[in-house]
Design a protein around this motif. Structure first.
Motif, PDB file in Angstrom:
ATOM      1  N   TRP A  26      10.690 -55.415  23.561  1.00 52.55           N
ATOM      2  CA  TRP A  26      10.590 -54.591  24.759  1.00 52.55           C
ATOM      3  C   TRP A  26       9.762 -55.267  25.859  1.00 52.55           C
ATOM      4  O   TRP A  26      10.241 -55.414  26.990  1.00 52.55           O
ATOM      5  CB  TRP A  26      10.028 -53.215  24.385  1.00 52.55           C
ATOM      6  CG  TRP A  26       9.690 -52.369  25.564  1.00 52.55           C
ATOM      7  CD1 TRP A  26       8.458 -52.072  26.019  1.00 52.55           C
ATOM      8  CD2 TRP A  26      10.617 -51.724  26.446  1.00 52.55           C
ATOM      9  NE1 TRP A  26       8.527 -51.284  27.127  1.00 52.55           N
ATOM     10  CE2 TRP A  26       9.845 -51.052  27.424  1.00 52.55           C
ATOM     11  CE3 TRP A  26      12.008 -51.655  26.515  1.00 52.55           C
ATOM     12  CZ2 TRP A  26      10.421 -50.322  28.440  1.00 52.55           C
ATOM     13  CZ3 TRP A  26      12.576 -50.932  27.541  1.00 52.55           C
ATOM     14  CH2 TRP A  26      11.799 -50.266  28.487  1.00 52.55           C
ATOM     15  N   PRO A  27       8.541 -55.738  25.556  1.00 55.62           N
ATOM     16  CA  PRO A  27       7.772 -56.412  26.618  1.00 55.62           C
ATOM     17  C   PRO A  27       8.509 -57.617  27.182  1.00 55.62           C
ATOM     18  O   PRO A  27       8.451 -57.872  28.386  1.00 55.62           O
ATOM     19  CB  PRO A  27       6.489 -56.855  25.907  1.00 55.62           C
ATOM     20  CG  PRO A  27       6.374 -55.965  24.740  1.00 55.62           C
ATOM     21  CD  PRO A  27       7.768 -55.655  24.312  1.00 55.62           C
TER      22      PRO A  27
ATOM     23  N   ARG B 236      11.071 -56.426  29.556  1.00 54.93           N
ATOM     24  CA  ARG B 236      10.447 -55.959  30.786  1.00 54.93           C
ATOM     25  C   ARG B 236       9.982 -57.134  31.652  1.00 54.93           C
ATOM     26  O   ARG B 236      10.102 -57.101  32.880  1.00 54.93           O
ATOM     27  CB  ARG B 236       9.247 -55.045  30.470  1.00 54.93           C
ATOM     28  CG  ARG B 236       9.634 -53.691  29.962  1.00 54.93           C
ATOM     29  CD  ARG B 236      10.517 -52.936  30.906  1.00 54.93           C
ATOM     30  NE  ARG B 236       9.810 -52.433  32.084  1.00 54.93           N
ATOM     31  CZ  ARG B 236      10.401 -51.768  33.072  1.00 54.93           C
ATOM     32  NH1 ARG B 236      11.706 -51.557  33.016  1.00 54.93           N
ATOM     33  NH2 ARG B 236       9.701 -51.338  34.090  1.00 54.93           N
ATOM     34  N   THR B 237       9.449 -58.153  30.993  1.00 54.28           N
ATOM     35  CA  THR B 237       9.003 -59.325  31.745  1.00 54.28           C
ATOM     36  C   THR B 237      10.174 -59.934  32.508  1.00 54.28           C
ATOM     37  O   THR B 237      10.059 -60.256  33.687  1.00 54.28           O
ATOM     38  CB  THR B 237       8.405 -60.376  30.790  1.00 54.28           C
ATOM     39  OG1 THR B 237       7.299 -59.802  30.116  1.00 54.28           O
ATOM     40  CG2 THR B 237       7.926 -61.594  31.552  1.00 54.28           C
TER      41      THR B 237
ATOM     42  N   PHE C  84      10.980 -57.708  35.412  1.00 54.06           N
ATOM     43  CA  PHE C  84      10.018 -57.846  36.504  1.00 54.06           C
ATOM     44  C   PHE C  84      10.268 -59.098  37.333  1.00 54.06           C
ATOM     45  O   PHE C  84       9.978 -59.130  38.517  1.00 54.06           O
ATOM     46  CB  PHE C  84       8.581 -57.900  35.954  1.00 54.06           C
ATOM     47  CG  PHE C  84       8.033 -56.560  35.596  1.00 54.06           C
ATOM     48  CD1 PHE C  84       8.215 -55.472  36.419  1.00 54.06           C
ATOM     49  CD2 PHE C  84       7.329 -56.387  34.415  1.00 54.06           C
ATOM     50  CE1 PHE C  84       7.715 -54.228  36.082  1.00 54.06           C
ATOM     51  CE2 PHE C  84       6.829 -55.142  34.075  1.00 54.06           C
ATOM     52  CZ  PHE C  84       7.015 -54.070  34.896  1.00 54.06           C
TER      53      PHE C  84
ATOM     54  N   ILE D  15       2.503 -51.421  39.481  1.00 57.39           N
ATOM     55  CA  ILE D  15       3.532 -52.056  38.669  1.00 57.39           C
ATOM     56  C   ILE D  15       4.751 -51.154  38.498  1.00 57.39           C
ATOM     57  O   ILE D  15       5.869 -51.603  38.289  1.00 57.39           O
ATOM     58  CB  ILE D  15       2.926 -52.469  37.309  1.00 57.39           C
ATOM     59  CG1 ILE D  15       3.721 -53.585  36.668  1.00 57.39           C
ATOM     60  CG2 ILE D  15       2.784 -51.289  36.375  1.00 57.39           C
ATOM     61  CD1 ILE D  15       2.969 -54.301  35.578  1.00 57.39           C
TER      62      ILE D  15
ATOM     63  N   GLY E 228       5.215 -57.524  30.640  1.00 60.14           N
ATOM     64  CA  GLY E 228       5.854 -56.388  29.987  1.00 60.14           C
ATOM     65  C   GLY E 228       4.856 -55.598  29.162  1.00 60.14           C
ATOM     66  O   GLY E 228       4.815 -54.362  29.187  1.00 60.14           O
ATOM     67  N   LEU E 229       4.030 -56.327  28.442  1.00 59.36           N
ATOM     68  CA  LEU E 229       3.025 -55.692  27.605  1.00 59.36           C
ATOM     69  C   LEU E 229       1.985 -54.973  28.454  1.00 59.36           C
ATOM     70  O   LEU E 229       1.494 -53.907  28.099  1.00 59.36           O
ATOM     71  CB  LEU E 229       2.355 -56.761  26.746  1.00 59.36           C
ATOM     72  CG  LEU E 229       1.744 -56.298  25.448  1.00 59.36           C
ATOM     73  CD1 LEU E 229       2.782 -55.595  24.601  1.00 59.36           C
ATOM     74  CD2 LEU E 229       1.199 -57.489  24.689  1.00 59.36           C
ATOM     75  N   PHE E 230       1.674 -55.594  29.587  1.00 61.39           N
ATOM     76  CA  PHE E 230       0.699 -55.003  30.500  1.00 61.39           C
ATOM     77  C   PHE E 230       1.160 -53.618  30.937  1.00 61.39           C
ATOM     78  O   PHE E 230       0.409 -52.649  30.906  1.00 61.39           O
ATOM     79  CB  PHE E 230       0.535 -55.913  31.720  1.00 61.39           C
ATOM     80  CG  PHE E 230      -0.580 -55.502  32.626  1.00 61.39           C
ATOM     81  CD1 PHE E 230      -1.873 -55.871  32.346  1.00 61.39           C
ATOM     82  CD2 PHE E 230      -0.320 -54.747  33.751  1.00 61.39           C
ATOM     83  CE1 PHE E 230      -2.911 -55.486  33.175  1.00 61.39           C
ATOM     84  CE2 PHE E 230      -1.344 -54.358  34.588  1.00 61.39           C
ATOM     85  CZ  PHE E 230      -2.649 -54.730  34.301  1.00 61.39           C
ATOM     86  N   GLU E 231       2.437 -53.532  31.275  1.00 60.37           N
ATOM     87  CA  GLU E 231       2.984 -52.245  31.695  1.00 60.37           C
ATOM     88  C   GLU E 231       2.929 -51.233  30.558  1.00 60.37           C
ATOM     89  O   GLU E 231       2.499 -50.093  30.726  1.00 60.37           O
ATOM     90  CB  GLU E 231       4.436 -52.441  32.149  1.00 60.37           C
ATOM     91  CG  GLU E 231       5.050 -51.161  32.659  1.00 60.37           C
ATOM     92  CD  GLU E 231       6.562 -51.189  32.601  1.00 60.37           C
ATOM     93  OE1 GLU E 231       7.186 -50.682  33.505  1.00 60.37           O
ATOM     94  OE2 GLU E 231       7.105 -51.733  31.618  1.00 60.37           O
ATOM     95  N   LEU E 232       3.332 -51.706  29.361  1.00 59.43           N
ATOM     96  CA  LEU E 232       3.354 -50.838  28.188  1.00 59.43           C
ATOM     97  C   LEU E 232       1.964 -50.261  27.932  1.00 59.43           C
ATOM     98  O   LEU E 232       1.787 -49.066  27.695  1.00 59.43           O
ATOM     99  CB  LEU E 232       3.820 -51.661  26.977  1.00 59.43           C
ATOM    100  CG  LEU E 232       4.429 -50.906  25.817  1.00 59.43           C
ATOM    101  CD1 LEU E 232       5.734 -50.271  26.232  1.00 59.43           C
ATOM    102  CD2 LEU E 232       4.655 -51.847  24.643  1.00 59.43           C
TER     103      LEU E 232
ATOM    104  N   ARG F  50      -0.511 -49.998  30.053  1.00 62.58           N
ATOM    105  CA  ARG F  50      -0.856 -49.072  31.123  1.00 62.58           C
ATOM    106  C   ARG F  50      -0.251 -47.689  30.875  1.00 62.58           C
ATOM    107  O   ARG F  50      -0.915 -46.668  31.006  1.00 62.58           O
ATOM    108  CB  ARG F  50      -0.313 -49.604  32.451  1.00 62.58           C
ATOM    109  CG  ARG F  50      -1.262 -50.487  33.197  1.00 62.58           C
ATOM    110  CD  ARG F  50      -2.274 -49.643  33.959  1.00 62.58           C
ATOM    111  NE  ARG F  50      -3.296 -50.479  34.576  1.00 62.58           N
ATOM    112  CZ  ARG F  50      -3.136 -51.091  35.747  1.00 62.58           C
ATOM    113  NH1 ARG F  50      -2.009 -50.955  36.403  1.00 62.58           N
ATOM    114  NH2 ARG F  50      -4.100 -51.812  36.240  1.00 62.58           N
TER     115      ARG F  50
END
Lengths: 287, 277
Positions: free
Chosen positions: A11-12, A15-16, A19, A29, B123-127, B129
């Motif tokens: 998932w991250p 998302r990366t 982004f 964000i 991505g992890l940063f958003e998660l 948050r």
């Protein structure tokens, strides 16, 4: 469980990548707009923008590649020597193996700090030693000087990860059959010849695995660069570049684009390796 | 012939000595530096001449270093426990249950362990948050799981495959369900493997820097590597080297002891993770 793993890692990553196609900023964000490939490369007002047009990015790519090639080569040679020594039977071998392992277990940040102190331009022990030996005339500012900073980073990496290399090679050495060496000894073959003609070809698969593991690790280097030279452009690695855009400059879009590129580079290396391995396996199967 | 062999012996021991010095000197030098305070520090010394513990006192007084150590221990312990529980269950299904695409899945997991950390950073940063875990220890635990899970799963799966199948069949005949099977039959047998994997996971979590640096903000939430990396003096050119070395020694000592005690297991775990693949 597998879902957890997928969620935690997949998932991250997804998302990366997302982004990297948006104009997200660190502070907000959540609200972002799709901007296509602008973060990678864009033509705006007569000049090229984006990661791929940034000279600093290419500098960091070059730094990382140079770092990987040099440090992994040194580690392979040193690791081989240590592995050959560990493969001998001698009193205190267990203790010696533990000693060799210590640098590997010390946190990267701390080993970088230790070396940072040893390489200190005025009070460092390395300069002192080299001057006493008469190898250099004046102290060198290892981490501040553009020519030597990268070598300092390589030094820290070599010190820390050679044990890992040595252990992987040792595992390969210990799988070799003894009778081959027995035969070579009876025939009176010179040890150096034995090494190049018997040992090296036989442990090549294990050696390749070790080299690939280390290279993939080296390509994402971050800790020691960040601690030793923070964000100096002479040593900046791809990971440091991406994080700098992301956190210091708050530009999530651009940082994510750089991070995605790092991921792509490493994924490419993995795919090439896997394909090569499979091809070789295929060859072996046909024989 | 005899003198040649003796020469070879001497050469061999010289090599061993050289490697030992190379491996230990930085740590040794950090220890002697950490006991030298004030202007003493600014002369180079090769032997432990001074014994001044004031650097150690300063480290704990000038910043919440005790707190940082507690954070590191808490994060590492949680990461080890969670990743062992999760990966034992996963190793059972991957090592024992046959299903389609199992090899592919295993290789996917292995390649996850080769992920560059920055690739998941935003991505992890958003998660983190979204979950409200920014600047908190659970956030770090979650992030660290990405690093530990792939290889704990991988290593435990290779160990699980080596166990005899008959054992499992006997247990199933006796009416054991999958859960009992994992916890009552496999766990005791895999004790050594679990200890090894746990140790490796501990070292990874203890050393982790990038996530801890990015996902924490205040001094009280930092883990040890971040605290040491960000230690600074009055100005950028005046780093408190004595304190930094003292802190480094404090943090490194437990790891060194762990390595000395468990070296055999660490070696077997490392090589199982790489070579058997």
């Amino acid at each position: 469980m597998l879902l957890t793993l997928l969620l935690v890692a997949g998932w991250p990553l997804a998302r990366t990548i997302w982004f990297s196609f948006t104009d997200a900023r660190l502070g907000r964000i959540g609200e972002n707009a799709f901007v296509g490939f602008d973060n990678y490369l864009a033509y705006f007002d007569g000049q090229w923008l984006g990661v791929l047009a940034d000279g600093l990015w290419w500098q960091s790519v070059w730094n990382t590649v140079w770092f990987t090639l040099v440090s992994v080569s040194i580690e392979t040679v040193l690791g081989m020597i240590i592995a050959l020594a560990l493969n001998q039977v001698f009193p205190g071998r267990g203790l010696f193996r533990a000693i060799v392992l210590i640098p590997w277990a010390i946190p990267t940040v701390i080993s970088a700090r230790m070396w940072n102190w040893m390489l200190h331009d005025q009070f460092g022990v390395v300069n002192d030693l080299l001057m006493k030996l008469g190898l250099i005339a004046a102290p060198i500012a290892w981490t501040a000087n553009a020519d030597t900073a990268m070598w300092a980073v390589v030094m820290v990496d070599v010190w820390k990860t050679t044990p890992f290399m040595a252990l992987l090679i040792l595992a390969g050495l210990q799988m070799l059959p003894d009778d081959l060496y027995e035969a070579a000894r009876v025939d009176g073959v010179h040890p150096v010849r034995v090494f190049f003609r018997i040992t090296l070809p036989l442990i090549r698969p294990a050696l390749m695995v070790a080299i690939i593991f280390r290279s993939l690790d080296a390509l994402r280097v971050f800790d020691q660069v960040y601690v030793l030279t923070s964000a100096a452009s002479d040593t900046m690695s791809m990971s440091v570049y991406a994080r700098q855009e992301l956190v210091e400059f708050q530009d999530v879009g651009l940082g994510s684009a750089a991070a995605t590129l790092v991921f792509l580079v490493i994924a490419l290396v993995i795919v090439v390796t896997l394909v090569a391995a499979r091809l070789r396996l295929g060859e072996a199967g046909e024989r | 012939m005899r003198w040649r062999r003796r020469l070879g012996r001497i050469g061999f021991w010289l090599l061993i000595a050289a490697i030992t010095v190379f491996a230990l000197f930085p740590f040794y030098y950090a220890v002697i530096s950490s006991f030298r305070a004030g202007s003493d520090l600014f002369t180079v010394a090769y032997w432990p001449e001074a014994f001044d513990p004031s650097n150690y006192a300063a480290v704990f007084q000038r910043q919440p270093f005790g707190r940082n150590i507690a954070n590191s221990i808490a994060v590492a312990a949680a990461v080890v426990t969670l990743s062992l529980v999760l990966s034992l269950t996963a190793a059972y299904s991957l090592g024992r249950v046959r299903f389609r695409g199992r090899t592919t899945l295993l290789f996917t997991i292995l390649s996850v362990s080769m992920f560059p950390q920055v690739a998941v950073l935003s991505g992890l940063f958003e998660l983190i948050r979204v979950f409200g875990l920014y600047n908190s220890l659970p956030g770090l635990v979650l992030a660290n799981l990405i690093l530990t899970l792939p290889f704990t799963v991988w290593v435990l799966t290779t160990f699980m495959r080596e166990l005899p199948k008959e054992l499992e069949e006997a247990a199933i005949v006796d009416g054991a369900g999958p859960w009992t099977l994992v916890w009552r039959v496999f766990l005791p047998l895999m004790g050594p493997a679990v200890v090894t994997t746990g140790l490796l996971a501990f070292i990874v979590a203890w050393n982790e820097f990038l996530f801890a640096l990015t996902f924490t903000l205040s001094d009280e939430k930092r883990t040890v590597p971040v605290a040491i990396a960000l230690m600074s003096g009055a100005s950028a050119y005046e780093l408190p080297w004595g304190n930094i070395m003292a802190a480094s020694v404090v943090v490194t000592l437990p790891v060194v002891v762990l390595v000395l005690v468990f070296q055999r297991r660490i070696v077997s775990g490392l090589t199982a993770g790489a070579v058997k693949g």
